[in-house]
Design an enzyme around this catalytic site. Structure first.
Site, PDB file in Angstrom:
ATOM      1  N   ASN A 188      41.201  38.426   5.493  1.00 27.89           N
ATOM      2  CA  ASN A 188      40.155  38.692   4.646  1.00 27.89           C
ATOM      3  C   ASN A 188      40.134  37.862   3.434  1.00 27.89           C
ATOM      4  O   ASN A 188      41.085  38.076   2.699  1.00 27.89           O
ATOM      5  CB  ASN A 188      40.189  40.122   4.599  1.00 27.89           C
ATOM      6  CG  ASN A 188      39.067  40.876   3.884  1.00 27.89           C
ATOM      7  OD1 ASN A 188      37.826  41.074   4.406  1.00 27.89           O
ATOM      8  ND2 ASN A 188      39.152  40.932   2.453  1.00 27.89           N
ATOM      9  N   ARG A 212      29.824  23.168   3.775  1.00 27.88           N
ATOM     10  CA  ARG A 212      29.851  21.517   3.753  1.00 27.88           C
ATOM     11  C   ARG A 212      30.847  20.812   5.081  1.00 27.88           C
ATOM     12  O   ARG A 212      31.403  21.379   5.850  1.00 27.88           O
ATOM     13  CB  ARG A 212      30.145  21.044   2.252  1.00 27.88           C
ATOM     14  CG  ARG A 212      29.308  21.660   1.264  1.00 27.88           C
ATOM     15  CD  ARG A 212      29.952  21.583   0.139  1.00 27.88           C
ATOM     16  NE  ARG A 212      30.527  20.243  -0.341  1.00 27.88           N
ATOM     17  CZ  ARG A 212      31.582  19.978  -1.170  1.00 27.88           C
ATOM     18  NH1 ARG A 212      32.035  20.976  -1.889  1.00 27.88           N
ATOM     19  NH2 ARG A 212      31.827  18.779  -1.261  1.00 27.88           N
ATOM     20  N   LYS A 237       8.873  -0.648   3.062  1.00 29.05           N
ATOM     21  CA  LYS A 237       7.856   0.235   3.823  1.00 29.05           C
ATOM     22  C   LYS A 237       8.851   0.783   5.171  1.00 29.05           C
ATOM     23  O   LYS A 237       8.793   1.983   5.498  1.00 29.05           O
ATOM     24  CB  LYS A 237       6.714  -0.418   4.285  1.00 29.05           C
ATOM     25  CG  LYS A 237       5.957   0.126   5.451  1.00 29.05           C
ATOM     26  CD  LYS A 237       4.590  -0.385   5.614  1.00 29.05           C
ATOM     27  CE  LYS A 237       4.428  -1.567   6.134  1.00 29.05           C
ATOM     28  NZ  LYS A 237       2.789  -1.751   5.996  1.00 29.05           N
ATOM     29  N   ARG A 278       0.826  -1.233  -0.014  1.00 33.50           N
ATOM     30  CA  ARG A 278       0.081  -0.026   0.063  1.00 33.50           C
ATOM     31  C   ARG A 278       0.924   1.437   0.075  1.00 33.50           C
ATOM     32  O   ARG A 278       0.363   2.465  -0.263  1.00 33.50           O
ATOM     33  CB  ARG A 278      -0.842   0.080   1.139  1.00 33.50           C
ATOM     34  CG  ARG A 278      -2.019  -0.767   1.044  1.00 33.50           C
ATOM     35  CD  ARG A 278      -2.923  -1.329   2.448  1.00 33.50           C
ATOM     36  NE  ARG A 278      -2.233  -2.124   3.317  1.00 33.50           N
ATOM     37  CZ  ARG A 278      -2.385  -2.448   4.586  1.00 33.50           C
ATOM     38  NH1 ARG A 278      -3.537  -1.919   5.073  1.00 33.50           N
ATOM     39  NH2 ARG A 278      -1.995  -3.579   5.252  1.00 33.50           N
ATOM     40  N   ALA A 288      44.722  41.757  -6.033  1.00 33.19           N
ATOM     41  CA  ALA A 288      43.311  41.021  -6.972  1.00 33.19           C
ATOM     42  C   ALA A 288      43.772  40.625  -8.167  1.00 33.19           C
ATOM     43  O   ALA A 288      44.669  41.168  -8.885  1.00 33.19           O
ATOM     44  CB  ALA A 288      42.269  42.397  -7.309  1.00 33.19           C
ATOM     45  N   ASN A 337      41.478  23.151  -5.350  1.00 30.36           N
ATOM     46  CA  ASN A 337      41.999  22.116  -4.594  1.00 30.36           C
ATOM     47  C   ASN A 337      42.076  20.909  -5.116  1.00 30.36           C
ATOM     48  O   ASN A 337      42.316  19.921  -4.625  1.00 30.36           O
ATOM     49  CB  ASN A 337      41.146  22.121  -3.230  1.00 30.36           C
ATOM     50  CG  ASN A 337      39.709  21.988  -3.693  1.00 30.36           C
ATOM     51  OD1 ASN A 337      39.016  22.163  -4.798  1.00 30.36           O
ATOM     52  ND2 ASN A 337      39.063  21.124  -2.671  1.00 30.36           N
ATOM     53  N   TYR A 338      41.543  20.802  -6.430  1.00 28.26           N
ATOM     54  CA  TYR A 338      41.433  19.366  -7.025  1.00 28.26           C
ATOM     55  C   TYR A 338      42.113  19.435  -8.373  1.00 28.26           C
ATOM     56  O   TYR A 338      42.132  20.206  -9.213  1.00 28.26           O
ATOM     57  CB  TYR A 338      39.949  19.189  -7.334  1.00 28.26           C
ATOM     58  CG  TYR A 338      39.560  17.691  -7.613  1.00 28.26           C
ATOM     59  CD1 TYR A 338      40.149  16.555  -7.250  1.00 28.26           C
ATOM     60  CD2 TYR A 338      38.806  17.548  -9.149  1.00 28.26           C
ATOM     61  CE1 TYR A 338      39.697  15.267  -7.673  1.00 28.26           C
ATOM     62  CE2 TYR A 338      38.475  16.477  -9.446  1.00 28.26           C
ATOM     63  CZ  TYR A 338      38.944  15.208  -8.915  1.00 28.26           C
ATOM     64  OH  TYR A 338      38.760  13.949  -9.386  1.00 28.26           O
TER      65      TYR A 338
HETATM   66  C1  UD1 Z   1      -1.727  -6.738  11.412  1.00 28.41           C
HETATM   67  C2  UD1 Z   1      -2.569  -7.598  12.325  1.00 28.41           C
HETATM   68  C3  UD1 Z   1      -4.074  -6.911  12.787  1.00 28.41           C
HETATM   69  C4  UD1 Z   1      -3.376  -5.589  13.381  1.00 28.41           C
HETATM   70  C5  UD1 Z   1      -2.634  -4.793  12.719  1.00 28.41           C
HETATM   71  C6  UD1 Z   1      -1.937  -3.741  13.501  1.00 28.41           C
HETATM   72  C7  UD1 Z   1      -2.119 -10.006  11.374  1.00 28.41           C
HETATM   73  C8  UD1 Z   1      -2.940 -10.998  10.565  1.00 28.41           C
HETATM   74  N1  UD1 Z   1      -2.993  -8.631  11.644  1.00 28.41           N
HETATM   75  O1  UD1 Z   1      -2.558  -6.499  10.119  1.00 28.41           O
HETATM   76  O2  UD1 Z   1      -4.647  -7.788  13.432  1.00 28.41           O
HETATM   77  O3  UD1 Z   1      -4.844  -4.873  13.881  1.00 28.41           O
HETATM   78  O4  UD1 Z   1      -1.336  -5.673  12.231  1.00 28.41           O
HETATM   79  O5  UD1 Z   1      -1.168  -2.852  12.692  1.00 28.41           O
HETATM   80  O6  UD1 Z   1      -1.280 -10.063  12.134  1.00 28.41           O
HETATM   81  N2  UD1 Z   1       5.217  -9.405   8.115  1.00 28.41           N
HETATM   82  C9  UD1 Z   1       6.012 -10.100   8.143  1.00 28.41           C
HETATM   83  N3  UD1 Z   1       5.852 -11.232   7.311  1.00 28.41           N
HETATM   84  C10 UD1 Z   1       4.834 -11.570   6.884  1.00 28.41           C
HETATM   85  C11 UD1 Z   1       3.623 -10.859   6.890  1.00 28.41           C
HETATM   86  C12 UD1 Z   1       3.902  -9.424   7.518  1.00 28.41           C
HETATM   87  O7  UD1 Z   1       7.152  -9.938   8.628  1.00 28.41           O
HETATM   88  O8  UD1 Z   1       4.662 -12.884   6.173  1.00 28.41           O
HETATM   89  C13 UD1 Z   1       5.226  -8.168   8.786  1.00 28.41           C
HETATM   90  C14 UD1 Z   1       5.013  -6.791   7.845  1.00 28.41           C
HETATM   91  O9  UD1 Z   1       6.254  -6.338   7.402  1.00 28.41           O
HETATM   92  C15 UD1 Z   1       4.266  -5.866   8.940  1.00 28.41           C
HETATM   93  C16 UD1 Z   1       3.985  -6.437   9.978  1.00 28.41           C
HETATM   94  O10 UD1 Z   1       4.305  -7.928   9.904  1.00 28.41           O
HETATM   95  O11 UD1 Z   1       5.589  -4.949   9.748  1.00 28.41           O
HETATM   96  C17 UD1 Z   1       2.441  -6.619   9.908  1.00 28.41           C
HETATM   97  O12 UD1 Z   1       1.873  -6.926   8.717  1.00 28.41           O
HETATM   98  P1  UD1 Z   1       0.924  -6.153   7.978  1.00 28.41           P
HETATM   99  O13 UD1 Z   1       0.604  -6.643   6.490  1.00 28.41           O
HETATM  100  O14 UD1 Z   1       1.128  -4.707   8.032  1.00 28.41           O
HETATM  101  O15 UD1 Z   1      -0.442  -6.442   8.754  1.00 28.41           O
HETATM  102  P2  UD1 Z   1      -1.803  -5.753   8.880  1.00 28.41           P
HETATM  103  O16 UD1 Z   1      -2.688  -5.867   7.759  1.00 28.41           O
HETATM  104  O17 UD1 Z   1      -1.462  -4.338   9.323  1.00 28.41           O
HETATM  105 CA    CA Z   2       0.328  -2.774   9.187  1.00 27.83          CA
END
Ligand code: UD1
Ligand code: CA
Length: 465
Positions: A380, A336, A23, A16, A426, A389-390
């Site tokens: 001054n 810088r 993300k 998303r 100058a 310088n390069y």
């Molecule tokens: C999840 C929860 C939901 C909660 C919400 C809160 C689940 C099924 N649902 O939904 O109940 O209200 O978070 O923010 O858990 N991730 C992995 N591996 C995977 C899938 C996800 O590491 O296979 C990680 C994602 O990168 C993310 C986190 O888990 O950081 C949550 O996943 P996301 O897809 O954002 O879950 P939500 O739909 O937000």
């Molecule tokens: Ca989430």
């Protein structure tokens, strides 16, 4: 106290966000949200931090390693429960522990509250507990369903919820505490029989509940701090909330901020009471501003230290610079990395400095490039002075002593030295050392052709006639 382990889930794609950047690597006020999250969670004193990575694993791992976390690779990503199961082997090596699980996309979590959550959980007989919050608009979150006694029965995801279940405003924040190794047998029993065909971690709660074992739920009191970031709009809103909270703190401490709606200050900055910040200023990284500093509009300071009473005028960019007291920098200056400026110095319009050590009282007021140079006190630098310088391969140093006068439009071809008390006329191209007290001059002597304009005019008239 039992061992505390932190597990951050960050393997998901973050579809998303519609972004080529993973993300959790999107910056939140200057630092990746993953870094911000783990940075604040470190206050809970975890014995070990693990990050589950998958999409863009290399980039995420690099950031995770920068704060000392160990990464666990999840491929494919079959859901949040699958992420935890992928980490099982590593986690079992930890022995008995309280495991705090946090999604990588909730970077603003209130630490004081999570500390209460964890210590409450540690002392309880619960196998697992989650943090819930009540939202005006619970859309997209897993809803927390309770039994008649008020105990938590299960979590149902948005996509699996019935219309009646969707009216529940209490949601799962995605933050959990679990006792390991005790929860693993339950995790094995989670299946993917749901709308998304994923292994849902929140299903753990209904499995434990079904056996009549205790599960916990901690109600978070500041819902906006638990909001997940799933889109650019949510990121922009979270960033603005954090920005406003920093400005409000600074204002309460006596920093003077004009039009705060337009000012950007990152959390690591330290700003003394009485500093004046004008509209549209950005203060980034570990910038430190002492009392009496004034930063004018459209200026950006990055990892820069500014001493008492110095004024940074409009449209100036200072990066990794140290500025002394009572200086005037800008307007339109660019200092810088490695620029160190003493007290009462003056760096004016369109002056660029890099690795430049400029002592007390140095003046470079207009249109210069000063790179790889040291300049002694009271010197001054005339308009249009350039350190060459390069040489196409190497960066070479220029040394200018104290109380030197460098005339306008001078080129200093490095490596070169101008000793204290010397003068450079100058328009000079300095290619060799100028001894103390000498005048260096290197320009063609001027010749005036008397009556030239009149002669030219006559010539033209003859041609036309
Ligand atoms: C999840 C929860 C939901 C909660 C919400 C809160 C689940 C099924 N649902 O939904 O109940 O209200 O978070 O923010 O858990 N991730 C992995 N591996 C995977 C899938 C996800 O590491 O296979 C990680 C994602 O990168 C993310 C986190 O888990 O950081 C949550 O996943 P996301 O897809 O954002 O879950 P939500 O739909 O937000
Ligand atoms: Ca989430």
């Amino acid at each position: 106290m039992r061992k505390r382990i932190l597990l951050v889930l960050a393997a998901g794609k973050g579809t998303r966000m519609k972004s080529p950047v993973q993300k959790v690597l999107h910056p939140l006020l200057g630092k990746p949200m993953l870094t911000r999250l783990v940075g604040s969670l470190s206050a809970l004193g975890p014995d070990k931090v693990y990050v589950v990575v998958g999409h863009e694993a290399e980039a995420v791992s690099k950031v995770a390693r920068s704060f000392g976390a160990e990464t666990i690779f999840q491929e494919p990503q079959l859901g949040t429960a699958h992420a935890l199961l992928t980490a099982r082997k590593k986690l079992l090596e930890e022995g008995e522990a309280d495991l705090l699980i946090v999604s990588g996309d909730v970077p603003m979590v209130p630490i004081e509250e999570l500390s209460l959550f964890l210590s409450g959980f540690s002392g309880s007989g619960e196998l697992a507990s989650l943090v819930s919050v009540s939202l005006e608009d619970p859309f997209g979150y897993g809803r927390v369903l309770r039994d008649t006694g008020g105990g938590i029965k299960r979590v149902v995801e948005e996509k699996d919820a019935t219309p009646a279940q969707k009216t529940t405003r209490e949601v799962n924040s995605g933050i959990y505490a679990m006792k390991i190794p005790e929860v693993f047998p339950y995790l094995d029993r989670i299946d993917a029989g749901n709308q998304q065909g994923e292994y849902y971690l929140p299903d753990l709660f209904s499995l434990i509940y079904a056996e009549g074992k205790p599960v916990g739920c901690f109600k978070g009191s500041v819902p906006e701090r638990y909001l997940g970031i799933n889109s650019q709009l949510e990121l922009a809103k979270a960033e603005d909330r954090l920005r406003v909270s920093i400005l409000n703190r600074l204002l309460s401490e006596g920093v003077i901020i004009k039009m705060p709606d337009t000012v950007w200050v990152e959390p690591e900055a330290e700003i003394a009471p009485g500093v004046i910040i004008h509209p549209f200023v950005k203060i980034c990284g570990r910038t430190r501003l002492s009392g009496g500093v004034e930063v004018m509009s459209f200026s950006t300071l990055i990892d820069t230290v500014v001493g008492y009473g110095t004024v940074v005028r409009e449209n100036t960019l200072c990066e990794m610079t140290v500025v002394g007291n009572d200086c005037k920098i800008g307007p339109c200056a660019h200092t810088r990395e490695g620029t160190v400026i003493g007290d009462r110095a003056r760096i004016g319009n369109f002056v660029e400095t890099k690795k430049a050590v400029l002592s007390d009282g140095v003046k470079a007021n207009h249109l210069s490039y000063l790179g790889d140079v040291t300049v002694g006190a009271g010197t001054n630098i005339g308009a249009g002075t350039i350190t060459c310088n390069y040489d196409g391969e190497n960066k070479l140093p220029t040394v200018i002593g104290e109380n030197v006068f460098i005339g306008s439009d001078t080129q200093l071809v490095a490596p070169v030295e101008v000793e204290s008390g010397a003068y450079v006329a100058a328009g000079t191209t300095v290619t060799k050392k100028v001894p103390s007290g000498a005048l260096a001059i290197s320009r063609v002597r001027q010749e005036n052709l008397e009556g030239w304009a009149e002669k030219r005019k006559k010539k033209k008239e003859q041609k036309q006639g």
